[in-house]
Write an enzyme that holds these catalytic residues in place. Sequence first.
Site: not given
Length: 231
Positions: A178, A75, A108, A133, A35, A73, A79
């Site tokens: 993470c 989303h 984010h 992810k 990330d 990351d 989310h």
Amino acid sequence: MRNAPAEADQNTKHPEAKLAASYVIGYHDALLVVDVQNDFCPDGALAVARGDEVLPTVNQLGKTFRNVVLTQDWHPAGHLSFASAHPGRAPHDVIAMPYGPQVLWPDHCVQGTPGAAFHRDLQIPHAGLVLRKGLDPAIDSYSALYENDRTTPTGLTGYLRERGIRRLFLAGLALDFCVRYSAEDAVREGFAVVVVEDACRGIDVQGSIAAARASFAALGVPCIAAATLAA
Ligand SMILES: [Zn+2]
């Protein structure tokens, strides 16, 4: 025997030379860069303090590994890990989700936004896989291997196994979320795991860095310096 004192003296003067031999990187090793995205760097939506400082170390590490995986990351808008999705809640509140406690975050890494892009200074062009992810609107995914229910796989384990990877070196953001969850799941999947600590930065919410270090220690995951790796 006459040489022994001189040899000991040599190791004291050059301790890094001795350490380097512990981590010789080969075909069955992979670097997992977690990330390193704009939103986790200074001025980002969920900035990790001094997160951008990892870049020179991460880039240098990348040159040592034939096998590199980047995670992102990623989303959907709205989310359920976003505080904005829960009226009356603020970032860093902890709520109960069906899969357990969930820290709420500022919006984010929304798919396709500049904040979700990799930091422009991340330079590992030979990375073989970009793993996204956190795509499920209802489940967060700190770990690169499993979503936060810790049962839904991302597919990374299969990729690594098929590629013959046995040992994973972790770097990136954030150390206490993470990177930590990825390390724990990778141990659970039977990989040898090493955290390259100077290539990580943490958020530190409610003692989360200390908790991450305790978890690494309990699992026997070494936290090392990038300078101790050798190609
Ligand atoms: Zn996220």
